[in-house]
Structure formats: structure tokens, C-alpha cells
Design an enzyme around this catalytic site. Structure first.
Site, PDB file in Angstrom:
ATOM      1  N   ASP A   1     -25.697 -52.298 -93.487  1.00  0.00           N
ATOM      2  CA  ASP A   1     -24.672 -52.780 -92.758  1.00  0.00           C
ATOM      3  C   ASP A   1     -23.420 -52.750 -93.808  1.00  0.00           C
ATOM      4  O   ASP A   1     -22.340 -52.882 -93.633  1.00  0.00           O
ATOM      5  CB  ASP A   1     -24.805 -54.187 -92.369  1.00  0.00           C
ATOM      6  CG  ASP A   1     -25.660 -54.209 -91.095  1.00  0.00           C
ATOM      7  OD1 ASP A   1     -25.727 -53.118 -90.178  1.00  0.00           O
ATOM      8  OD2 ASP A   1     -26.752 -54.798 -91.078  1.00  0.00           O
TER       9      ASP A   1
ATOM     10  N   HIS B   1     -31.837 -58.984 -97.050  1.00  0.00           N
ATOM     11  CA  HIS B   1     -32.350 -58.540 -96.007  1.00  0.00           C
ATOM     12  C   HIS B   1     -33.957 -59.125 -95.795  1.00  0.00           C
ATOM     13  O   HIS B   1     -34.469 -59.655 -96.800  1.00  0.00           O
ATOM     14  CB  HIS B   1     -32.889 -57.201 -96.103  1.00  0.00           C
ATOM     15  CG  HIS B   1     -33.059 -56.271 -94.741  1.00  0.00           C
ATOM     16  ND1 HIS B   1     -34.273 -56.449 -94.199  1.00  0.00           N
ATOM     17  CD2 HIS B   1     -32.403 -55.721 -93.877  1.00  0.00           C
ATOM     18  CE1 HIS B   1     -34.350 -55.911 -93.009  1.00  0.00           C
ATOM     19  NE2 HIS B   1     -33.050 -55.432 -92.760  1.00  0.00           N
TER      20      HIS B   1
END
Ligand code: CMC
Length: 431
Positions: free
Chosen positions: A365, A308
Site C-alpha cells: 500500500d 504487515h
């Protein structure tokens, strides 16, 4: 005395103010630097730039912390729901009973899409990209409700409650319409039922048979939307703020945010995760070969849903969504081979020095696609669902920009790297 930073440039000292946020986040205020020294602060992609002060969301990527208006995401996911969290994100406080009722009423009363707007859909090809339809439909709210979209902050703020309620509710209804339009199915109007149940109803009901969501399914969707409600200054939220800073109305600014979210590097990661899991499955791999390839360092082989830009620790939303995923699949009795692969990948990566040393952990996700698949949402609608969830965060950020009396239009600078001055050459002399 407040803290300052000293900068030495060309033998001159510049004193720059230091700003400290309520959670101790520190920033050097470089606003005066160009005027006093001729220098600008260079930060390609704004990775280390605070573009605003905001009181909506606190994110500490090093420690995996996410809080909205001070409330930890774990507590909100456990005790709140999407609509209440939307209120909190937008208005700054948990609602009282009366405020909660009024907000819900506003969402319900503004859920339907009028016939003129329904007619706009007929102009799209059936296979038009869902996010392109969503952004243009949301932009057309400004044309349809010009009294709420005057491009005058003062007037637009007077009508903010209605515009915000309308935006959240109608983005959801438009999302359901997109799903149906692509399948050649007629528009199903909203009913007087809770927000997520209504989304499922408008997507999946048949002409003579209403879809009634089992509570676990509605709850899973609620959790999914709540976890996406806001996420600090990400690409789409910054876009909403930037467009809004020109005094563009809420609907237009939201439409721009939807465009930003449509990019695969932002809103498309969960789609990429599903494609990855499917291809691992099709190649009869249990994930082992894929993990080995992911460590090669090539971008095309990356373990999607891992890593991320800001979390250098577990994405706190990933923990919550992983659990919600297990629960809903168990309730629905779904034995999804892709979930098994996802779990193998996660276990293998969490033990592997390549991922540990680079601080690569699952992000939200990684599991959100599996939940949506279990709910019957097709892959090309994943980003639309993400947009429905993110709408409160965009709205809250637009409001912060619009209500800031000291606000100015967002206008970064650049370091020019093109040709230096040269004289125009007439066409005949150019060969
Ligand atoms: N799989 C394998 N290796 C990876 C991955 C990955 N998913 N992510 C980063 N790396 C490696 C990368 O190759 C590099 O290795 P080395 O140091 O040997 O060169 C190192 O880790 C650092 O990579 P980076 O690109 O500098 O990391 P970043 O923080 O700039 O990138 C990222 C963050 C999200 C773009 C990246 O981790 C990625 O591509 N992840 C997969 C896509 C994904 O899941 N995206 C969703 C992110 S959440 C978006 C949102 O919240 O809107």
C-alpha cells in the site's frame, strides 16, 4: 508413520495429528480436541489458526515469499498480466492458448451492465461510499442472474465458468460506473479491448471522445491489479470462504468479501498512506518530523504503508510496485512531491533502528496510492480498484470451498465471558 503432537491436560495425554503442507508448513490438527477433552483451541482473531487447506497461494511472511499456484509473484509480475494471473489463481494452471482465448472472450462478453442493473444506481445518493455501492451491486448480480446463483453447490459449480468470468468482468465495469455516477457522468459501455484498457476507457472516456490509455498506463494498472490478485487467508478472503461455506452463491459471497475489504484496517491502508503523505506535504515537512513522531508508539502516528500482519520482511509486492511507480511517473512526466516524500520516508525508516528492530518494512500500500493518483484515480476509489484486483482470489477461494466434498460450514467456537446464569427480573421490579 505420520508425525503427531502430544498434549497433556489434567493428567491425560491427547495425541493430535500433525498436518504438513507442500511447502513444509506445519499445523496441529485440533479438530477432535473438544470432543475428546472438552477443551477448544483459543486464538483470538485467528492469527495462528489454519482455517482450511488451500492450494491457491503460498505466503511465507518471514522470508517475504508470495507464490500463486507455485509461481513466484516476481515472475508473474514480470511475464504475465492480470487476466492470465486471474486464470491461474482460479483454475490452478497457466492457461493454454485456447483456454486463455476462451477466458478473455468470456470476460469481454460479460462486461456490460444491463439497463435494469444500471437503474439500481439511480437509487444511490451521488456521494454514497463507493464500496457500499460496489458490494450492493455485486450482491444484486445474484438477483439478476438467479440461474447462476442457486445456493446449491452442485448447480452453481456447473455454471462456475460463466459466473466467475461475469464476476471479474462486471466488478470492473461496476467500479467504472461508480466513478462516473459520483461525477454525474453517463455510463460508458465496454469496448472489445484488453481488460485494463477497458477499465480506463469506461472511467475516463468522454461522450464523443474515447480515452485511449498509453501502454505504460495500462501496464501499470495491470501490475497493480495482478499484485492484488490473491493474498492467502486475509480478512476479506476468509469472509468469502466463511459465507460461501453456508452454500451461499458466488455473487453473494463476493459481496460479503467486498464489505470486509471496505474496512480501513484492510482495504483502506493505501488511502491512509495518501492522507499521510498529503498532510506531511501540507505541513512543509520532508518526512523527518513525521518519522520522529511515528516512533512514539502511538497508533495515530503510525507510518502508514509500513509493517504487515504477516510479512516480517519486505513485502515482495512492495518492491515490484515501487519500481512500477517510478516507471509510470517518469513516462507521464509527473513530478509528484508526494512520491519524493514517500521515498524520503522509506529511506529514513529503512535505516532507523526503531523500524529495523520491529521488522517494519514498506507494504504494497505504500506505493499503490501514488500509482493510482498518477493514473487519475481519486482517493475514494482506491479500495474499489483493490477489489477489482482481488476478485480472482476471492473466486478461487469460493470455488475451493464449494468443491470440497468434505467441507463443512465455518463455525468457530468462543470462550464465553458474560454473566453466569441469572433469573429474569420483570420490568416493574427493575426501578
Ligand atoms: N509505524 C510505527 N510503528 C509501528 C508501525 C508503523 N506502521 N507498525 C507497527 N509499529 C510498532 C508498534 O507500535 C509496536 O511497537 P512496540 O513493540 O514498541 O509496542 C510494534 O511495531 C509491533 O506492532 P504491532 O501492532 O504488534 O504489529 P502488527 O504486526 O500487529 O501490526 C499492522 C501490523 C499492519 C497493523 C501495523 O504495522 C500497522 O498499523 N501498519 C500501518 C498500517 C498499514 O500500512 N496497514 C496495511 C497493512 S497490509 C493490509 C493487507 O494486506 O490487507
Amino acid at each position: 508413520m505420520s508425525k503427531t503432537a502430544q498434549l497433556k491436560l489434567d493428567d491425560k495425554d491427547y495425541v493430535l495429528p500433525v498436518i504438513v503442507g507442500t511447502e513444509g508448513e506445519k499445523a496441529i490438527d485440533t479438530r477432535t480436541l473438544r470432543a475428546t477433552s472438552g477443551y477448544i483451541a483459543y486464538d483470538q482473531g485467528y492469527g495462528n489458526t489454519g482455517s482450511c487447506e488451500s492450494s491457491i497461494t503460498y505466503l511465507d511472511g518471514e522470508n517475504g515469499v508470495l507464490r500463486h499456484r507455485g509461481y513466484p509473484i516476481e515472475q508473474l509480475a514480470m511475464h504475465s498480466n492480470f487476466v492470465e494471473t486471474a486464470y491461474l489463481v482460479i483454475y490452478g494452471e497457466l492457461p493454454t492458448v485456447a483456454q486463455r482465448r476462451a477466458f478473455s472472450d468470456r470476460l469481454r462478453q460479460n462486461a456490460a451492465i444491463e439497463p435494469q442493473m444500471q437503474a439500481i444506481f439511480q437509487g444511490y445518493p451521488k456521494d454514497a461510499p463507493p464500496m457500499a455501492m460496489l458490494s450492493s451491486m455485486v450482491a444484486s448480480l445474484a438477483a439478476h442472474y438467479p440461474q447462476l446463483a442457486t445456493n446449491d453447490f452442485e448447480k452453481d459449480l456447473q455454471n462456475f465458468d460463466l459466473a466467475a468470468g461475469m464476476a471479474i468482468s462486471k466488478i470492473r465495469t461496476i467500479g467504472a460506473m461508480i466513478y462516473r455516477y459520483q461525477r454525474g457522468l453517463a455510463y460508458i459501455p465496454p469496448k472489445d479491448i484488453p481488460f485494463c484498457d477497458n477499465l480506463l476507457h469506461m472511467m475516463f472516456s468522454e461522450l464523443y471522445q474515447d480515452y485511449v490509455a498509453v501502454p505504460e498506463v495500462a501496464r501499470a494498472l495491470n501490475t497493480l491489479l495482478l499484485l492484488h490478485a490473491d493474498h492467502e487467508q486475509n480478512c476479506s478472503t476468509s469472509t468469502v470462504r466463511m459465507v460461501g461455506s453456508s452454500a451461499a452463491n458466488l455473487f453473494t459471497s463476493l459481496s460479503a468479501g467486498i464489505c470486509a475489504l471496505s474496512g480501513p484496517l484492510h482495504g483502506g491502508a493505501n488511502t491512509a498512506v495518501m492522507h499521510m503523505l498529503q498532510s506531511i506535504h501540507d505541513e512543509h515537512d520532508d518526512g523527518t518530523r513525521f518519522i520522529a513522531a511515528a516512533k512514539s508508539g502511538t497508533k495515530s502516528n503510525r507510518l502508514m504503508g509500513f509493517g504487515h500482519p504477516v510479512y516480517r520482511n519486505f513485502d515482495p509486492r512492495a518492491k515490484i510496485i515501487g519500481k512500477a511507480c517510478d516507471e509510470v511517473l517518469q513516462k507521464l512526466g509527473i513530478n509528484d512531491p508526494l512520491l519524493e516524500i514517500a521515498k524520503n520516508l522509506e529511506q529514513a525508516a529503512l535505516k532507523d533502528d526503531y523500524f529495523i528492530s520491529r521488522k517494519l518494512y514498506p507494504n504494497v500500500d505504500f506505493y499503490s496510492g501514488i500509482i493510482m493518483r498518477a493514473l487519475g484515480v481519486p482517493v475514494n476509489m482506491f479500495t474499489v480498484i483493490f477489489a477489482i484486483g482481488r476478485s480472482p482470489g476471492w473466486i478461487a477461494n469460493w470455488r475451493e470451498v464449494a468443491a470440497n466434498p468434505k467441507g463443512r460450514i465455518y463455525r468457530p467456537r468462543q470462550v464465553y465471558s458474560g454473566p453466569v446464569k441469572r433469573d429474569y427480573v420483570p420490568l416493574a421490579q427493575r426501578g
